[in-house]
Design an enzyme around this catalytic site. Structure first.
Site, PDB file in Angstrom:
ATOM      1  N   TRP A 323       0.832  -1.207   0.000  1.00  0.00           N
ATOM      2  CA  TRP A 323       0.000   0.000   0.000  1.00  0.00           C
ATOM      3  C   TRP A 323       0.864   1.252   0.000  1.00  0.00           C
ATOM      4  CZ3 TRP A 323      -0.269   3.896   3.716  1.00  0.00           C
ATOM      5  CH2 TRP A 323      -1.305   4.813   3.562  1.00  0.00           C
ATOM      6  N   HIS A 324       2.022   1.197   0.666  1.00  0.00           N
ATOM      7  CA  HIS A 324       2.869   2.378   0.740  1.00  0.00           C
ATOM      8  C   HIS A 324       3.531   2.710  -0.588  1.00  0.00           C
ATOM      9  CE1 HIS A 324       2.546   1.879   5.142  1.00  0.00           C
ATOM     10  NE2 HIS A 324       2.910   3.138   5.195  1.00  0.00           N
ATOM     11  N   GLY A 325       3.770   1.728  -1.407  1.00  0.00           N
ATOM     12  CA  GLY A 325       4.422   2.024  -2.672  1.00  0.00           C
ATOM     13  C   GLY A 325       4.447   0.814  -3.583  1.00  0.00           C
TER      14      GLY A 325
END
Length: 695
Positions: A323-325
């Site tokens: 989700w972060h990257g």
């Protein structure tokens, strides 16, 4: 539009007074807030505004349909809503990552095919408002909230303080506030100014300085750094990302307060955590709760066995990293945190359950890693005897090198108390100190016990009626000396306690009469009989040998004194039986050091541009020699000061905030102007975007 810029200051200077004027009229306030939020979002790129508006309309439609449906239709509509949001997120954020991964996988198996790579511009903050939309439709499906009007939902989804980088606010936290009539005179201006000033200082001064002078040079040119310099560069990034993200959160919470909306807390001194579980209760708290409630628990949480619990933890953290990257380095970051959480859960699962009443069942926590394990309540002693009489009896302890001590043990145990147990292979705490005092006290206690035993009136019991307690099945070797008669006065049988590794023959000790109790006119039946079954017999301490046969009248008194001996020593007193145990405070600090460094290793993969870059940075830390730049002591001082603020007492900051909030408005404005001037002097010429803007 960045918060620490003059353009945003001008924008908010217009929005705030109009918002206060329109607060009494909630409909007009909502219309104005949606327009202002879309203007704020469109300042980056106006092409993103239709995406935000489309997400608002589509999720409002799904929420209405879900609320009206029941049974299977309700589940179908919920699945469609979740899939629609995830597909939109995947297209804008992960389509390039999926294309490159597919092409690399095909080449690995020998297929050289060209996979199209669409050029898609990533909208700012799409991860945050998508997660908020998902929580809205899922909570509607769970009957936690009722669908609101399209205008109210548009305010919730596009409210500009949290639009691009959080915190992730639930609909249950936000929507009730915009339904109330807010009085501008009741706005907590003092707390808002405090948070805005603190957030600006974190971002503009601390985060920018550490990025420019330590973190960016290390990850950009790892070969120019080595040893301690590279290690402090990693420390610098750990402080930078905290100051950057928590600084944005502080500013967002302060801006929302000025607009009459309260946001949940998102950070709570995360680097003071002693475990990874505690770290995730303190770092990005709104995301941690979101992953727990909408991913970990729906996967099964800890309700399907240990193996499935570990799998659920790993899946949750892997998806949290993705989700972060859209890169494998973020997946590795999530895997490191997931592996650490699983290791901590394994350690907690291997520990014996605590003795006590069964705890109330509660939802599992991602930070804890599992739901609490219910334990059965201990068997309580009879109510008529709340406190047992004090019993003083001798005890034989066999030491290494054949030395024997006769010790007296005094114990006053409440009827409902449980005797502590000693772990296998460990000695009682504090063994190595005060050896001479222990021996003197043991000798005096043994002499006093013998005197009291000889003065008491025994109650003879025929030897034939005394059953024997179960033994381990291995006969004890015969010890020199006269054998004890079978018609002895009932009492606790003498037991030997050979230390593991020192095979010393057991030496019998004189038995104390059961009637030797303290107190006026103690009857011979004061100690009740205890069952002789193996299930009801208390655990024998690890350093004690199996007790020889004893009659049943002593079983209860033996159970009441199941605590381990407090004095075991070698003949010379020079060596303890085991390593010294850490105090609770020392264990906390050791846990903090370990947790902080595990988190720092994970941050290397979070920050690195590739696996090669991450491994190169980690390799430079282990390099003692090599080319070194002059060490920047200012960077080290900033890192130490930032960590000291987190692990230090929290009361000072709260007192300053309360004092500032209670000050006159003119004094608050004066202090705020001074802080902004200081930030402008210490900060760089330009302000870099917030790190979480790209997520």
């Amino acid at each position: 539009m960045l918060f620490p810029t003059l353009s945003f200051a001008a924008f908010f200077a217009l929005v705030l007074p109009v918002s206060w004027l329109l607060m009494p009229n909630r409909v007009r306030w909502r219309l104005f807030m949606v327009a202002a939020s879309w203007m704020f979002y469109g300042a980056a790129d106006w092409r993103f505004v239709p995406l935000l508006a489309g997400s608002t309309v589509v999720n409002h439609f799904f929420a209405r349909r879900i609320d009206r449906a029941n049974g299977k239709a309700r589940k179908t509509w919920t699945t469609a809503a979740v899939a629609t949001n995830l597909l939109a997120l995947a297209w804008f954020k992960y389509i390039g990552f999926l294309s490159l991964t597919t092409q690399s996988s095909l080449r690995f198996v020998g297929i050289h095919a060209h996979v199209p790579l669409p050029e898609v511009l990533l909208p700012i903050g799409i991860s945050f408002f998508t997660f908020q939309a998902l929580s809205y439709v899922i909570d509607t499906s769970r009957r936690k909230i009722q669908p609101v009007s399209l205008l109210e939902f548009a305010v919730y989804l596009s409210f500009f303080p949290h639009l691009v980088a959080g915190p992730i606010v639930r609909a249950t936290e936000f929507l009730p506030q915009i339904k109330e009539r807010i009085d501008p005179r009741h706005v907590d201006v003092g707390k808002a100014f405090w948070l805005i000033s603190l957030g600006l200082f974190k971002k503009v001064v601390i985060a920018s300085y550490l990025a420019t002078h330590a973190a960016d040079p290390l990850f950009g040119f790892p070969r120019q750094h080595a040893g301690v310099e590279a290690l402090f560069g990693v420390y610098a990034y750990a402080i930078q990302i905290y100051a950057d993200f928590s600084g944005y959160t502080d500013i967002a919470i302060g801006l929302a307060l000025l607009l009459g909306i309260r946001f949940p807390q998102n950070f709570n001194a995360p680097y003071s955590a002693a475990t990874l579980q505690d770290f995730w209760r303190r770092w990005h708290m709104t995301l941690s709760r979101w992953l727990r409630d909408y991913l970990y628990i729906p996967l099964g949480g800890s309700r399907r066995g240990r193996v499935r619990t570990y799998v659920n933890i790993m899946i949750t953290m892997l998806l949290g990293g993705l989700w972060h990257g859209a890169a494998w380095t973020f997946v590795a970051w999530g895997a490191l945190h997931g592996g650490g959480l699983i290791v901590e859960r394994l350690r907690s699962d291997r520990q014996p359950p605590p003795v006590g009443p069964a705890p109330v069942d509660e939802p599992p926590d991602l930070g804890k890693g599992a739901a609490p394990v219910a334990t059965s309540a201990p068997t309580a002693a009879p109510d008529p005897a709340p406190v047992r009489p004090t019993v003083r009896r001798p005890k034989v302890v066999t030491l290494p090198r054949g030395e024997v001590l006769v010790t007296g043990r005094v114990a006053t145990i409440a009827a409902s108390d449980e005797a502590p147990e000693t772990p296998q292979g460990t000695a009682p705490p504090g063994f190595g100190s005060a050896l001479a005092g222990w021996r003197d006290a043991a000798t005096r206690a043994g002499a006093n016990a013998k005197a009291r035993a000889s003065a008491a009136t025994p109650t003879p019991v025929p030897a034939a009626s005394a059953p024997t307690a179960p033994t381990s099945g291995v006969p004890a070797p015969a010890a020199p000396g006269p054998a004890a008669p079978t018609s002895a006065v009932p009492g606790p049988a003498a037991s030997t306690a050979p230390v593991p590794g020192a095979p010393t023959p057991a030496v019998p000790a004189p038995a104390a009469p059961s009637s030797a109790v303290r107190g006026p006119a103690a009857p011979s039946s004061a100690v009740p009989e205890a069952p002789t079954s193996a299930a009801s017999t208390p655990a024998v301490p690890a350093f004690a040998a199996p007790a020889p046969p004893a009659d049943t009248s002593t079983a209860a008194s033996e159970a009441s004194d199941a605590a381990p001996a407090t004095a075991l020593a070698s003949s010379n007193g020079a060596r303890p039986f085991g390593p010294p145990k850490l105090s609770p405070g020392a264990r906390v600090w050791v846990g903090r050091l370990i947790t902080f460094h595990v988190v720092c290793v994970a941050w290397v993969f979070f920050r690195a541009t590739s696996f090669h870059n991450a491994l190169e940075v980690l390799g430079r830390i282990a390099t003692i020699g090599g080319r070194h730049n002059p060490f920047n002591w200012t960077v080290a001082a900033v890192i130490v000061a930032a960590l000291a603020v987190q692990v230090g007492p929290r009361g000072a900051g709260v007192k300053l905030q309360v004092l500032f909030a209670r000050s006159p408005i003119w004094l608050q404005a004066l202090v705020l102007a001074g802080v902004l001037t200081t930030i402008d002097l210490l900060g760089p010429a330009g302000v870099a975007p917030f790190i979480y803007f790209r997520f």
